[in-house]
Scaffold this active site. Structure first.
Site, PDB file in Angstrom:
ATOM      1  N   ASP A 101      34.711  62.334  29.044  1.00 60.86           N
ATOM      2  CA  ASP A 101      35.620  61.360  29.656  1.00 60.86           C
ATOM      3  C   ASP A 101      36.792  61.117  28.714  1.00 60.86           C
ATOM      4  O   ASP A 101      36.613  61.070  27.487  1.00 60.86           O
ATOM      5  CB  ASP A 101      34.908  60.024  29.903  1.00 60.86           C
ATOM      6  CG  ASP A 101      33.932  60.066  31.072  1.00 60.86           C
ATOM      7  OD1 ASP A 101      33.543  61.185  31.468  1.00 60.86           O
ATOM      8  OD2 ASP A 101      33.564  58.993  31.564  1.00 60.86           O
ATOM      9  N   LYS A 106      38.585  58.700  37.736  1.00 61.90           N
ATOM     10  CA  LYS A 106      37.713  57.574  37.407  1.00 61.90           C
ATOM     11  C   LYS A 106      38.528  56.291  37.325  1.00 61.90           C
ATOM     12  O   LYS A 106      39.673  56.307  36.882  1.00 61.90           O
ATOM     13  CB  LYS A 106      37.004  57.866  36.073  1.00 61.90           C
ATOM     14  CG  LYS A 106      36.102  56.753  35.553  1.00 61.90           C
ATOM     15  CD  LYS A 106      35.502  57.148  34.211  1.00 61.90           C
ATOM     16  CE  LYS A 106      34.775  55.979  33.570  1.00 61.90           C
ATOM     17  NZ  LYS A 106      34.276  56.304  32.214  1.00 61.90           N
ATOM     18  N   LYS A 165      34.624  59.158  40.240  1.00 61.78           N
ATOM     19  CA  LYS A 165      33.687  58.298  39.518  1.00 61.78           C
ATOM     20  C   LYS A 165      34.199  56.869  39.545  1.00 61.78           C
ATOM     21  O   LYS A 165      35.356  56.602  39.240  1.00 61.78           O
ATOM     22  CB  LYS A 165      33.531  58.766  38.062  1.00 61.78           C
ATOM     23  CG  LYS A 165      32.661  57.818  37.221  1.00 61.78           C
ATOM     24  CD  LYS A 165      32.489  58.323  35.797  1.00 61.78           C
ATOM     25  CE  LYS A 165      31.789  57.277  34.924  1.00 61.78           C
ATOM     26  NZ  LYS A 165      31.586  57.753  33.537  1.00 61.78           N
TER      27      LYS A 165
END
Length: 244
Positions: free
Chosen positions: A102, A166, A199
């Site tokens: 990430d 995300k 996400k």
């Protein structure tokens, strides 16, 4: 992708595969990090999100399990240079216990409409991850953005070849916290249109919200350690309240 059965009918094990177990608070001691990593592995979470410093510390506890480590680079601000981000990725992507990395997008650039800079930064990060056959998730910090900025950032991510978009770091201050709100997730899903995965992270604290996002077709969720048993429907002893 929408699941083939409703989230309410999934087992705890099935639900846990949607979770990136967040162990990112800077005040955590090494003892706490190890204990939380063990807990995430025991539950069968997809990954344990950790700060890059703790790769060596946590690696032994995921070996031989279905749970992987997910180091989070340039966290939580995303304001390092591209070279610094790439260097961080290079340091962690080489580990066999890593499937995904990430990173945080430079949302100051996003808010300023400097999308060429955003794409260039992300492309370099994507290249570094994909060189090791790791997927990359890009955190937008959506609570600092308006809808048009979120849409444009989705476009940047698709152009750069990102694997996941995300929502949040969970560490933003000075803005109202909505995190993985249903409306935000739907906006991102609609904009990427299957070209990358989605996400949700931030403010996922109830089982109802967690199950709703799964039924919508979310791919993964970042959930804090205190909320993991809640969303999985476990009691204080870790026993499921459902007959699954």
């Amino acid at each position: 992708m929408k699941p083939t059965k409703s989230a309410a009918k999934m087992s705890v094990k099935e639900l846990a595969t949607y979770i990136d177990y967040s162990v990112l608070k800077p005040e955590f001691t090494e003892e706490e990090i190890v204990a939380l990593t063990k807990d995430g592995v025991k539950l069968g979470c997809s990954t344990i999100c950790i700060n890059p410093l703790y790769m060596e510390l946590c690696q032994p506890y995921v070996l031989g399990s279905d749970t992987m480590l997910c180091p989070v680079c340039d966290f939580p601000f995303g304001t390092s240079s591209t070279a610094s981000k790439v260097a961080q990725i290079e340091m962690v992507a080489k580990y066999d216990t890593v499937r995904e990395v990430d990173i945080v997008a430079n949302y100051g650039h996003i808010r300023a409409g400097q999308y060429d800079k955003v794409v260039a930064d992300l492309k370099a990060c994507v290249e570094a991850c994909h060189k090791y056959n790791r997927e990359i998730k890009v955190i937008f910090e959506t609570d600092a953005l308006n809808q048009e900025q979120i849409k444009q950032t989705c476009k940047c991510c698709v152009e750069a070849g990102v694997d996941f978009v995300k929502t949040s770091t969970g560490f933003l201050t000075g803005f109202e916290a909505h995190g993985a709100a249903v409306e935000t997730i739907q906006l991102m899903m609609d904009e990427v249109d299957g070209k990358c995965k989605v996400k949700g992270s931030g403010c996922i604290r109830t089982r109802e919200h967690f199950l709703q996002l799964i039924d919508m077709g979310i791919d993964r969720m970042g959930v804090g350690y205190k909320s993991v048993p809640v969303v999985l429907g476990l009691d204080e002893n870790g026993v499921s309240s459902d007959n699954y």
